[in-house]
Design a protein around this motif. Structure first.
Motif, PDB file in Angstrom:
ATOM      1  N   ARG B  63       0.865  -1.180   0.000  1.00  0.00           N
ATOM      2  CA  ARG B  63       0.000   0.000   0.000  1.00  0.00           C
ATOM      3  C   ARG B  63       0.900   1.227   0.000  1.00  0.00           C
ATOM      4  O   ARG B  63       1.587   1.498   0.988  1.00  0.00           O
ATOM      5  N   LEU B  64       0.908   1.944  -1.097  1.00  0.00           N
ATOM      6  CA  LEU B  64       1.738   3.144  -1.204  1.00  0.00           C
ATOM      7  C   LEU B  64       0.900   4.338  -0.766  1.00  0.00           C
ATOM      8  O   LEU B  64      -0.158   4.608  -1.328  1.00  0.00           O
ATOM      9  N   VAL B  65       1.400   5.013   0.254  1.00  0.00           N
ATOM     10  CA  VAL B  65       0.635   6.110   0.844  1.00  0.00           C
ATOM     11  C   VAL B  65       1.528   7.327   0.980  1.00  0.00           C
ATOM     12  O   VAL B  65       2.678   7.220   1.412  1.00  0.00           O
ATOM     13  N   GLU B  66       1.006   8.464   0.576  1.00  0.00           N
ATOM     14  CA  GLU B  66       1.697   9.722   0.869  1.00  0.00           C
ATOM     15  C   GLU B  66       0.811  10.528   1.804  1.00  0.00           C
ATOM     16  O   GLU B  66      -0.317  10.865   1.454  1.00  0.00           O
ATOM     17  N   ASN B  67       1.343  10.793   2.966  1.00  0.00           N
ATOM     18  CA  ASN B  67       0.575  11.445   4.031  1.00  0.00           C
ATOM     19  C   ASN B  67      -0.703  10.639   4.285  1.00  0.00           C
ATOM     20  O   ASN B  67      -0.636   9.554   4.796  1.00  0.00           O
ATOM     21  N   GLU B  68      -1.852  11.158   3.882  1.00  0.00           N
ATOM     22  CA  GLU B  68      -3.099  10.413   4.116  1.00  0.00           C
ATOM     23  C   GLU B  68      -3.616   9.733   2.854  1.00  0.00           C
ATOM     24  O   GLU B  68      -4.627   9.035   2.908  1.00  0.00           O
ATOM     25  N   ASN B  69      -2.959   9.969   1.745  1.00  0.00           N
ATOM     26  CA  ASN B  69      -3.544   9.569   0.469  1.00  0.00           C
ATOM     27  C   ASN B  69      -2.888   8.336  -0.115  1.00  0.00           C
ATOM     28  O   ASN B  69      -1.662   8.245  -0.195  1.00  0.00           O
ATOM     29  N   ARG B  70      -3.727   7.429  -0.550  1.00  0.00           N
ATOM     30  CA  ARG B  70      -3.218   6.233  -1.206  1.00  0.00           C
ATOM     31  C   ARG B  70      -2.836   6.577  -2.646  1.00  0.00           C
ATOM     32  O   ARG B  70      -3.546   7.296  -3.336  1.00  0.00           O
ATOM     33  N   ILE B 287      -5.449 -22.753  19.212  1.00  0.00           N
ATOM     34  CA  ILE B 287      -4.998 -22.349  17.893  1.00  0.00           C
ATOM     35  C   ILE B 287      -5.733 -21.061  17.560  1.00  0.00           C
ATOM     36  O   ILE B 287      -6.892 -20.887  17.934  1.00  0.00           O
ATOM     37  N   ALA B 288      -5.068 -20.138  16.896  1.00  0.00           N
ATOM     38  CA  ALA B 288      -5.695 -18.846  16.624  1.00  0.00           C
ATOM     39  C   ALA B 288      -5.350 -18.381  15.221  1.00  0.00           C
ATOM     40  O   ALA B 288      -4.256 -18.660  14.701  1.00  0.00           O
ATOM     41  N   PHE B 289      -6.274 -17.673  14.628  1.00  0.00           N
ATOM     42  CA  PHE B 289      -6.070 -17.026  13.337  1.00  0.00           C
ATOM     43  C   PHE B 289      -6.348 -15.542  13.528  1.00  0.00           C
ATOM     44  O   PHE B 289      -7.334 -15.166  14.171  1.00  0.00           O
ATOM     45  N   THR B 290      -5.478 -14.724  12.953  1.00  0.00           N
ATOM     46  CA  THR B 290      -5.653 -13.282  13.121  1.00  0.00           C
ATOM     47  C   THR B 290      -5.540 -12.574  11.780  1.00  0.00           C
ATOM     48  O   THR B 290      -4.942 -13.103  10.823  1.00  0.00           O
ATOM     49  N   ALA B 291      -6.091 -11.406  11.717  1.00  0.00           N
ATOM     50  CA  ALA B 291      -5.964 -10.549  10.536  1.00  0.00           C
ATOM     51  C   ALA B 291      -5.925  -9.109  11.016  1.00  0.00           C
ATOM     52  O   ALA B 291      -6.398  -8.795  12.113  1.00  0.00           O
ATOM     53  N   GLU B 292      -5.334  -8.275  10.217  1.00  0.00           N
ATOM     54  CA  GLU B 292      -5.309  -6.849  10.561  1.00  0.00           C
ATOM     55  C   GLU B 292      -5.471  -6.044   9.284  1.00  0.00           C
ATOM     56  O   GLU B 292      -4.742  -6.267   8.310  1.00  0.00           O
ATOM     57  N   LEU B 293      -6.422  -5.152   9.301  1.00  0.00           N
ATOM     58  CA  LEU B 293      -6.733  -4.371   8.102  1.00  0.00           C
ATOM     59  C   LEU B 293      -6.536  -2.895   8.399  1.00  0.00           C
ATOM     60  O   LEU B 293      -6.937  -2.413   9.461  1.00  0.00           O
ATOM     61  N   PRO B 294      -5.922  -2.161   7.484  1.00  0.00           N
ATOM     62  CA  PRO B 294      -5.726  -0.726   7.732  1.00  0.00           C
ATOM     63  C   PRO B 294      -7.028   0.034   7.602  1.00  0.00           C
ATOM     64  O   PRO B 294      -7.835  -0.241   6.711  1.00  0.00           O
ATOM     65  N   LEU B 295      -7.209   0.991   8.489  1.00  0.00           N
ATOM     66  CA  LEU B 295      -8.384   1.855   8.410  1.00  0.00           C
ATOM     67  C   LEU B 295      -8.002   3.264   7.967  1.00  0.00           C
ATOM     68  O   LEU B 295      -8.708   3.907   7.211  1.00  0.00           O
ATOM     69  N   TYR B 296      -6.865   3.715   8.465  1.00  0.00           N
ATOM     70  CA  TYR B 296      -6.454   5.095   8.185  1.00  0.00           C
ATOM     71  C   TYR B 296      -4.969   5.207   8.486  1.00  0.00           C
ATOM     72  O   TYR B 296      -4.458   4.580   9.410  1.00  0.00           O
ATOM     73  N   GLN B 297      -4.288   6.002   7.661  1.00  0.00           N
ATOM     74  CA  GLN B 297      -2.888   6.285   7.950  1.00  0.00           C
ATOM     75  C   GLN B 297      -2.619   7.769   7.744  1.00  0.00           C
ATOM     76  O   GLN B 297      -3.212   8.387   6.862  1.00  0.00           O
ATOM     77  N   LYS B 298      -1.760   8.276   8.534  1.00  0.00           N
ATOM     78  CA  LYS B 298      -1.224   9.612   8.279  1.00  0.00           C
ATOM     79  C   LYS B 298       0.281   9.492   8.433  1.00  0.00           C
ATOM     80  O   LYS B 298       0.817   9.448   9.541  1.00  0.00           O
ATOM     81  N   LEU B 299       0.955   9.422   7.300  1.00  0.00           N
ATOM     82  CA  LEU B 299       2.369   9.082   7.308  1.00  0.00           C
ATOM     83  C   LEU B 299       3.224  10.285   6.941  1.00  0.00           C
ATOM     84  O   LEU B 299       2.751  11.232   6.309  1.00  0.00           O
ATOM     85  N   SER B 300       4.448  10.202   7.326  1.00  0.00           N
ATOM     86  CA  SER B 300       5.393  11.250   6.968  1.00  0.00           C
ATOM     87  C   SER B 300       5.916  10.957   5.565  1.00  0.00           C
ATOM     88  O   SER B 300       6.633   9.977   5.347  1.00  0.00           O
ATOM     89  N   GLY B 301       5.530  11.776   4.619  1.00  0.00           N
ATOM     90  CA  GLY B 301       6.012  11.614   3.248  1.00  0.00           C
ATOM     91  C   GLY B 301       5.384  10.423   2.559  1.00  0.00           C
ATOM     92  O   GLY B 301       4.237  10.048   2.822  1.00  0.00           O
ATOM     93  N   LEU B 302       6.160   9.827   1.683  1.00  0.00           N
ATOM     94  CA  LEU B 302       5.694   8.711   0.861  1.00  0.00           C
ATOM     95  C   LEU B 302       6.250   7.409   1.430  1.00  0.00           C
ATOM     96  O   LEU B 302       7.455   7.280   1.597  1.00  0.00           O
ATOM     97  N   GLN B 303       5.371   6.474   1.729  1.00  0.00           N
ATOM     98  CA  GLN B 303       5.829   5.202   2.284  1.00  0.00           C
ATOM     99  C   GLN B 303       5.024   4.055   1.695  1.00  0.00           C
ATOM    100  O   GLN B 303       3.823   4.187   1.460  1.00  0.00           O
TER     101      GLN B 303
END
Lengths: 339, 328
Positions: B63-70, B287-303
């Motif tokens: 997932r390429l994100v710059e600040n808040e934008n995908r 035994i366990a199964f897990t998942a994690e889904l992004p809801l929102y990011q506010k990142l420094s620059g492009l990541q």
């Protein structure tokens, strides 16, 4: 449980093999070639740039920097805003093919000839850095090159020196005043980036922020001071933009060749030409594209053409040079500083 | 050895063989720091007990994100896999210890190259103090240290050292502090709410990539804080206990440091949705199964950042008299 313990021990020791092998096929210290992170072509070059006329460009501010190319009366400008994100633009102009290479970490823009040994290639961003400087790779042979060294440092083209074309780096306001009919690369790059933002924070102005280590630290000038390096065969000499607080033409001699270095801090350019048949040169102000004149009345344009005077239409020979951050020039070369 | 024990051993053996084959086939290379944050809780009981856990985690980093934008059309694809072995020892109701040994595999692909790495990560030792633990409430605090045992010299096909984020280890001593609490409501005795906070203080690797001729570079991953709230519901089945789990996780990470300076395009805020379900046929196994889904990011620059995570975990307790907390 014993089986688990055995497997764990096996993995611990099985995975720790040392895969560092001696490298002898590099012209530069192999250990100083660093992986910048994005990977090869992780920073995408622009291979089909699109252009608009100067009057159609609205995304640039007057102080934004551009790099200009000239050939056979045609001129093109490449904004730093785009080069910061792509670092290489493979393009053609009239009958020449070149890669406009720009390293945002060293502030160096150089146009490389894409025809090597008669074959046309394109360059990509290898994702590797040497002295925190861009290492292009050529897609024909997958050889690695050093932008500031101007040669191939690994691969089948090793030892080959790249041919370059003259460029001019200046602000958008200077460029559009000097070349209102030129073409300007637009934002249709094939990639989706926020070109209005600079991707490296305060890097351009923070002198202590040099992201990757360099092999030689030269602190005679502030690290991020922009300067022109003229590349004589023996002598490498640096002319800081600060020398041109007032528009100025400097006559100097590099390895026996007399050159004229003309610059303006307010207009934000420095260029170097062989003096040739010019007489004493003085800078002129606010007459773009003319930047200087000599005592015989030859008026010299930013791109080195004589606009009028006894030498009218003569093209001055550009002395091999490019602009960069001082720390980077000093990292690669033992430079003299013009005082 | 019971049939289930044999099956567990067989599964682990297959995983280990898979990992070994990955190692042999890898083109050489990458991954930095195993994600141990959500994996730190230690079971405690009245008497001494050991428990063993294995966790596999797949981290899709596309997932390429710059600040808040995908941002679309990134030429890179990345993913990471972590294999964590954890051994817990509970001395009594109050004090417990844990050792974690991770192995990390990472892959970084572009249109022009494929790089991957596999290697041992950094060992961690955690001490947990249980302030109180009852039928309806619990509060733990823990502290740990991560040792620079991981491999930090993974190289690419070209033998060039891969970047720090592609290494299995960080090359630094890091410190981990965590606190977690849970509350079960008497009116809803099968529903447990929980909250946790983790602070990770990362040290500096002062000689990353150093050789006899190169002093190397200084690098540190940014310090980070992870906070999570959530709830889980205990369902009693004929064959055991099923516990679905849902939460909300906030992560803040400071800039990485390169040569003592803030590295651009690093650090930020992430808000994500962790989901999980575990099944325990009895008190000893789960035994366990897990998942994690992004809801929102506010990142420094492009990541380039996580698109989703998937996890799988096996827990086995060797001596068990009486514990309150079967499922973490």
């Amino acid at each position: 449980m014993k089986n688990l313990l055995f497997l764990t021990i096996l993995l611990l020791f099985g995975c720790n093999k040392d895969d560092n092998q001696a490298q002898t096929d590099w012209l530069i210290p192999f250990d100083e070639v660093l992986d910048g992170g994005p990977g090869k072509d992780g920073i995408p070059s622009v291979d089909a740039p699109q252009f608009d006329n100067v009057s159609d460009i609205s995304f640039l501010n007057d102080n934004d920097l551009v790099i200009g190319m000239f050939h056979n009366g045609v001129s093109k400008a490449y904004p730093h805003q785009i080069l910061d994100w792509h670092e290489i633009v493979n393009d053609d102009l009239s009958d020449i093919s070149y890669a406009l290479t720009y390293c945002p970490l060293t502030g160096t823009g150089i146009a490389w000839d894409r025809v090597i040994d008669g074959s046309k290639t394109s360059f990509g961003v290898s994702g590797k850095l040497y002295n925190t400087n861009l290492m292009p790779y050529d897609r024909a042979t997958d050889s690695y090159w050093s932008q500031i060294r101007l040669d191939c440092v690994n691969g089948t083209q090793i030892n080959k020196v790249i041919n370059t074309y003259p460029i001019i780096e200046t602000t958008w306001s200077t460029w559009k005043a000097a070349y209102p009919n030129s073409e300007v690369m637009n934002l249709t790059t094939g990639s989706n980036r926020n070109y209005g933002s600079y991707p490296y924070g305060d890097y351009r102005t923070n002198h202590s922020n040099i992201i990757f280590p360099v092999s030689n630290t030269d602190d005679r000038l502030p690290a991020k001071e922009r300067a022109l390096i003229v590349m004589g065969d023996q002598t490498k000499k640096v002319y800081s933009i600060e020398l041109f607080a007032e528009d100025r033409a400097i006559e100097d001699t590099i390895d026996g060749t007399t050159i004229i270095v003309i610059g303006s801090k307010s207009k934000n350019f420095i260029v170097a030409y062989e003096k040739g048949n010019l007489t004493e040169v003085v800078a002129v102000t606010d007459q773009l594209p003319t930047i200087a004149t000599d005592t015989n009345g030859n008026r010299i344009n930013l791109d080195g053409t004589i606009e009028s005077g006894p030498l009218q239409d003569v093209q001055l020979t550009t002395f091999n040079s490019f602009i960069g951050y001082f720390f980077a020039l000093g990292a690669f070369y033992e430079v003299e500083i013009y005082e | 050895m019971s049939g289930i024990q044999k099956n567990i051993i067989k599964t682990l053996l297959l995983i280990a063989l898979f990992m070994l084959s990955e190692n042999m086939n890898a083109q050489t290379c990458c991954a930095a720091g195993a994600p141990i944050g959500s994996y730190l809780e230690i079971q405690t009981g009245d008497k001494r007990l050991f428990s063993f856990q294995f966790r596999y985690e797949y981290n899709n980093v596309n997932r390429l994100v710059e600040n808040e934008n995908r941002i679309e059309n990134d030429p890179r694809t990345r993913y990471g896999q972590s294999f964590l072995w954890k051994l817990d020892f509970s001395l009594n109701k109050k004090l417990a210890f844990s050792a974690i040994v991770p192995f990390v595999h990472q892959s970084r692909n572009t249109i022009s190259e494929q790089q991957s790495s596999f290697g041992i990560g950094d060992f961690s030792f955690i001490t947990q103090y249980t302030h109180f633990k009852g039928r309806f409430r619990s509060l733990n605090i823990s502290a740990g240290i991560k040792f620079p045992t991981g491999k930090t010299n993974h190289r690419a096909d070209s033998q060039i050292l891969l970047s720090p984020d592609m290494q299995s280890g960080t090359g630094s001593f890091d410190f981990i502090f965590r606190s977690s609490a849970s509350k079960t409501f008497s009116s809803l005795p099968f529903l447990t709410s929980y909250a946790s906070a983790l602070f990770r203080l990362n040290g500096m690797n002062n000689d990353f990539g150093s050789t006899s001729t190169f002093v190397g570079r200084q690098f540190a991953f940014g310090d980070e804080v992870n906070s999570q709230i959530g709830a889980r519901y205990l369902l009693t089945l004929k064959s055991g206990f099923l516990t679905p789990d849902i939460g909300l996780k906030i992560r803040w990470a400071n800039h990485n440091l390169e040569q003592q300076q803030a590295a651009p395009n690093s650090g930020g805020y992430w808000l994500s949705l962790p989901l999980g379900v575990s099944f325990a046929p009895n008190e000893k196994k789960s035994i366990a199964f897990t998942a994690e889904l992004p809801l929102y990011q506010k990142l420094s620059g492009l990541q380039i950042t996580t698109a989703f995570r998937l996890g799988f975990q096996i827990n086995y307790t060797f001596q068990k008299n009486k514990t309150d907390d079967i499922l973490n």
